[in-house]
Design a protein around this motif. Structure first.
Motif, PDB file in Angstrom:
ATOM      1  N   TYR A 255      53.076   5.252  35.907  1.00  0.00           N
ATOM      2  CA  TYR A 255      53.928   6.436  36.114  1.00  0.00           C
ATOM      3  C   TYR A 255      54.641   6.766  34.818  1.00  0.00           C
ATOM      4  O   TYR A 255      55.294   5.900  34.220  1.00  0.00           O
ATOM      5  N   LEU A 256      54.508   8.016  34.403  1.00  0.00           N
ATOM      6  CA  LEU A 256      55.124   8.490  33.174  1.00  0.00           C
ATOM      7  C   LEU A 256      56.259   9.454  33.544  1.00  0.00           C
ATOM      8  O   LEU A 256      55.997  10.583  33.959  1.00  0.00           O
ATOM      9  N   PRO A 257      57.534   9.026  33.400  1.00  0.00           N
ATOM     10  CA  PRO A 257      58.636   9.893  33.828  1.00  0.00           C
ATOM     11  C   PRO A 257      58.905  11.006  32.815  1.00  0.00           C
ATOM     12  O   PRO A 257      58.786  10.825  31.601  1.00  0.00           O
ATOM     13  N   THR A 258      59.270  12.164  33.327  1.00  0.00           N
ATOM     14  CA  THR A 258      59.684  13.306  32.503  1.00  0.00           C
ATOM     15  C   THR A 258      61.001  13.844  33.068  1.00  0.00           C
ATOM     16  O   THR A 258      61.510  13.344  34.075  1.00  0.00           O
ATOM     17  N   ASP A 259      61.531  14.866  32.405  1.00  0.00           N
ATOM     18  CA  ASP A 259      62.725  15.499  32.959  1.00  0.00           C
ATOM     19  C   ASP A 259      62.311  16.551  33.981  1.00  0.00           C
ATOM     20  O   ASP A 259      61.126  16.696  34.300  1.00  0.00           O
ATOM     21  N   ASN A 260      63.264  17.304  34.507  1.00  0.00           N
ATOM     22  CA  ASN A 260      62.942  18.254  35.569  1.00  0.00           C
ATOM     23  C   ASN A 260      62.137  19.447  35.068  1.00  0.00           C
ATOM     24  O   ASN A 260      61.638  20.230  35.871  1.00  0.00           O
ATOM     25  N   ARG A 261      61.997  19.588  33.752  1.00  0.00           N
ATOM     26  CA  ARG A 261      61.184  20.665  33.179  1.00  0.00           C
ATOM     27  C   ARG A 261      59.871  20.132  32.622  1.00  0.00           C
ATOM     28  O   ARG A 261      59.204  20.800  31.843  1.00  0.00           O
ATOM     29  N   MET A 262      59.495  18.947  33.047  1.00  0.00           N
ATOM     30  CA  MET A 262      58.244  18.292  32.646  1.00  0.00           C
ATOM     31  C   MET A 262      58.167  18.051  31.148  1.00  0.00           C
ATOM     32  O   MET A 262      57.082  18.088  30.546  1.00  0.00           O
ATOM     33  N   ARG A 263      59.303  17.767  30.534  1.00  0.00           N
ATOM     34  CA  ARG A 263      59.323  17.415  29.116  1.00  0.00           C
ATOM     35  C   ARG A 263      59.405  15.898  28.988  1.00  0.00           C
ATOM     36  O   ARG A 263      60.155  15.247  29.729  1.00  0.00           O
TER      37      ARG A 263
END
Length: 809
Positions: A255-263
């Motif tokens: 799993y690769l986490p991003t922020d809520n804007r998929m950055r």
């Protein structure tokens, strides 16, 4: 007077203020965290954390092949010649490189609508890529919105689009950024390799913070060059990657986490040179060992020394594009990017709430230095915790708003405590001025004053010294005001010759009657020792002369003189300088007061003199001030304060004139006692005489003003006689003396009897009986009528009362 002053800010109010500040900052954080200025500040804080942490281990299977500035060609559209690039790709394929990633600056990029045919060099490059079979080819998305319709992407790019998605139905989830256009190499080159996008956006922070693994275009979402390089190196299909909008990417079991804007927040592994670097000249020169790039992920690109080939990082001012890509690919392989997910935003909000609660508790601190210490401690804990979360868990938690909250809360608490202290000092000074503006003696002054006989003699000699000038009352000169609503009373104590017992014949001051005069009477530079009515001249046209009291009988002849009691005249009390608005109240003329010699000893010695258990028989005078307060509310503020002050002056001076002293002197009631510290047979007589004079003076004033029945002051003066008890507490140096007993409570409730309605004076049968013992002629009882036994609230038995109507002279 104190009502016009602002109250000190309580600790509960201070706690609510800091909670309000943190609540406002939470709202600001939710709405402003993506603004440029906030991103700039947070980016600087993040760079400092990278510097404090230092470099971390990098993947040894990622290597760089860099083209120095001297090796770059000037061919239009690319940094090196196609022939050199073809030679390099063939050399890497010969070295058995697992994946080859090409810098976008090494390829000639064209817009979708550009015309032109593919050159022979382009075809040869495509053939070399096809032969290698592991080349990842870049294309560039432009985030500038397109003026016209968007052109369809090349077919090789469309084949790489994500196909598996998952989203949550919530407003906090935002779709990935949408590209407005693109530029790409020739179609043959795209078809020969695996396309992946490079996206350049405006960075508000000094260093580059984000990568974009998902970009939307034309309703589809496409992977970045780093994602495609990782997928190619591990042999994964696009269908194995699931896009969770607003959360991250599920890549197989990882799993690769991003922020809520998929950055993707990039976790830099170190400064330039962290990954192994090889010169492109050595690669195409054939001088490297044959296994140099065996099973390695190789990125070919420009070195920082090449023009336009570097940007700023937290560690150094120059890092190449391919080294940034190496960091992003390494983050994907290790699954260790910085975590700036929606859960971290929630933690930031909770931290702000905890800071508010912490400083709300810190509001209980009494000293400003304690607030500074608590603020510094909170700042140190937050900084240390933030850094530990960054080091141990790669959490990128915000610092701008927590630091701002702690600074604001600390400063606000210190300022409010200082302001509260100033207000408290002002209130204490105002209260002290109110307590000392009346010149009647108090219980402690008369009962608990310590001293010795030698000091009393010196005190008396000083009081009688002709060299010391008489004290002057403070005056406030007012201009003539045509206020015909009410003429403010001024009460004076003129001379009179009352009946005296042998105990009082040696006293210097004779009893005087209360007289109402104009509040604007002029005064001389120095107040005389004794003021007579002739010395007071009215200043207002509507001023009235002083009313005559109820008839006071002439002094009776004593049968036989008794031993004289030495009376010492107390020195005049120093003038208390009033503060605004008390300075607007007229100060009454000075009058000589009769006071017995102060008690030499402690309150415990006085208690020992009591009849039993510190009990004394005293006369009690009680006046409810409710009617006067109601009258004052119908006046202007200036006149109201003058009226109440004048009434207080009348009560205080009349009580002092007849040998009494004040037990209570509050806004709601006034209570005076007669018979302490040493009782006299005339205590009840003096109490009743005081009640008559006060009733007559106040009634006369109301008649002269012509008040209607609805506007007249409703007052009733109550008097009783009986035992009270003296209580002394505290150390000898600071003892507190109080008086209690059934007589005190009964006197305050006499006005509730049915016989008191419309009466000017109510006296108990006990007091009238005691008056009869010292005043045989009975002239003081003139105007009083004996009433049937009355029910008094709080009394177990009925009480006999005598009643006198409101009378004037």
């Amino acid at each position: 007077m104190t009502k016009s002053l602002p109250s000190p800010i309580t600790r509960m109010s201070q706690a609510m203020i800091v909670l309000g500040i943190c609540a406002a900052l939470i709202v600001a954080f939710v709405n402003l965290r993506d603004k440029p200025i906030i991103q700039l500040i947070e980016g600087q804080f993040l760079d400092w954390r990278f510097v404090l942490r230092g470099p971390i281990a990098a993947d040894a299977n990622i290597e760089l092949v860099l083209i120095e500035g001297s090796q770059a060609s000037s061919d239009e559209g690319s940094a090196i010649s196609p022939d050199d690039l073809i030679t390099g790709i063939k050399a890497l394929a010969a070295q058995n490189a697992r994946t080859i990633v090409v810098d976008p600056r090494l390829l000639k990029m064209t817009a979708p609508n550009a015309t032109g045919e593919e050159t022979a060099a382009g075809n040869e490059l495509a053939q070399a890529m096809t032969a290698a079979g592991n080349v990842v080819v870049p294309y560039v998305f432009s985030m500038t919105p397109s003026a016209g319709g968007r052109t369809a992407l090349p077919v090789p790019v469309q084949r790489t689009a994500y196909s598996v998605f998952r989203t949550r139905d919530t407003t906090s989830v935002k779709r990935p950024p949408e590209a407005g256009g693109y530029i790409a190499p020739a179609a043959g080159v795209l078809a020969a390799g695996l396309p992946g996008h490079i996206t350049y956006t405006h960075q508000y922070a000094k260093s580059r913070q984000f990568a974009y693994p998902v970009i939307g275009y034309g309703g589809s979402y496409f992977p970045s060059l780093a994602i495609e390089a990782f997928r190619k190196s591990v042999g994964m299909n696009t269908a194995d990657i699931e896009v969770n909008f607003g959360e991250g990417l599920s890549i197989g079991s990882l799993y690769l986490p991003t922020d809520n804007r998929m950055r993707l927040a990039v976790n830099y592994h170190g400064p330039g040179g962290t990954y192994k670097q090889t010169s492109f000249a050595e690669l195409i020169g054939g001088t490297l060992p044959t296994d140099t790039f065996n099973d390695k992920l190789v990125l070919v690109g420009l070195a920082p020394s090449a023009a336009g080939g570097a940007f700023v990082t937290p560690y150094d001012p120059a890092m190449s594009e391919v080294e940034f890509l190496a960091n992003v690919i390494d983050n994907i392989i290790r699954m260790n990017p910085l975590i700036r997910s929606q859960q971290i935003i929630v933690l930031d909000i909770l931290l702000l709430a905890l800071i508010g609660l912490y400083f709300a508790l810190a509001a209980a601190a009494k000293k400003n230095w304690a607030v500074w210490v608590l603020g510094a401690l909170a700042t140190a804990v937050v900084l240390a915790g933030n850094m530990q979360a960054f080091l141990l868990f790669n959490l990128w938690m915000g610092l701008t708003f927590p630091l701002l909250a702690m600074v604001l809360c600390t400063v606000v608490l210190v300022m409010t405590k200082r302001l509260s202290a100033r207000r408290r000092v002002a209130l204490e000074a105002a209260l002290l001025a109110e307590e000392t503006q009346f010149d009647a003696p108090w219980t402690f002054d008369r009962v608990a004053k310590t001293g010795n006989k030698t000091e009393d003699k010196e005190y008396s000699r000083d009081a009688e010294s002709p060299d010391e000038p008489a004290p002057e009352d403070e005056r406030v000169t007012e201009p003539e005001v045509d206020d015909k609503s009410v003429a403010m009373p001024r009460f004076e104590i003129p001379e009179e010759t009352p009946s005296l017992t042998s105990e009082e014949e040696t006293e210097d001051t004779e009893p005087q009657e209360p007289v109402l005069v104009s509040p604007a009477a002029p005064q001389s530079a120095k107040a005389p020792d004794r003021v007579t009515p002739e010395k007071v001249k009215p200043a207002f046209k509507h001023a009235i002369s002083g009313p005559s009291p109820l008839p006071v009988p002439p002094p009776r002849a004593e049968k036989a003189p008794e031993p004289e009691e030495k009376i010492v005249e107390a020195p005049p009390a120093p003038t208390q300088k009033s503060k605004k608005p008390a300075s607007l109240i007229p100060v009454m003329e000075s009058s000589t007061r009769r006071e017995k010699a102060p008690f030499a000893g402690s309150p415990q010695d006085l208690i020992g003199r009591g009849r039993a258990n510190g009990q004394f028989d005293v006369a009690v005078l009680y006046i409810n001030m409710g009617g006067f307060r109601k009258m004052a509310r119908s006046l202007s503020p200036m006149r109201a304060s003058e009226f109440i002050h004048a009434v207080y002056q009348l009560i205080g001076k009349t009580v002092a004139k007849h040998g009494g002293f004040l037990e209570q002197f509050g806004e709601e009631n006034v209570m005076a006692l007669y018979g302490l510290p040493e009782g006299s047979p005339k205590d009840a007589e003096n109490c009743l005489r005081t009640a008559r004079e006060l009733s007559a003076a106040l009634s006369e004033w109301g008649v002269k003003e012509g008040f209607s029945a609805e506007k007249a002051v409703d007052f009733c003066i109550c008097a009783d006689y009986g035992p009270v008890r003296i209580h002394a507490k505290g150390e000898s140096a600071e003892q507190e003396v109080s008086v209690s007993g059934y007589t005190i409570g009964l006197a305050s409730r006499l006005e509730k009897a049915a016989a008191s309605k419309g009466a000017g004076v109510i006296a108990s049968a006990k007091l009238m009986s005691k008056v009869g013992e010292s005043e045989a002629e009975g002239e003081l009882k003139e105007g009083f009528k004996e009433q049937p036994l009355q029910d008094i609230p709080g009394s177990a038995e009925q009480v006999g009362l005598w009643r006198a109507e409101h009378q004037t002279s």
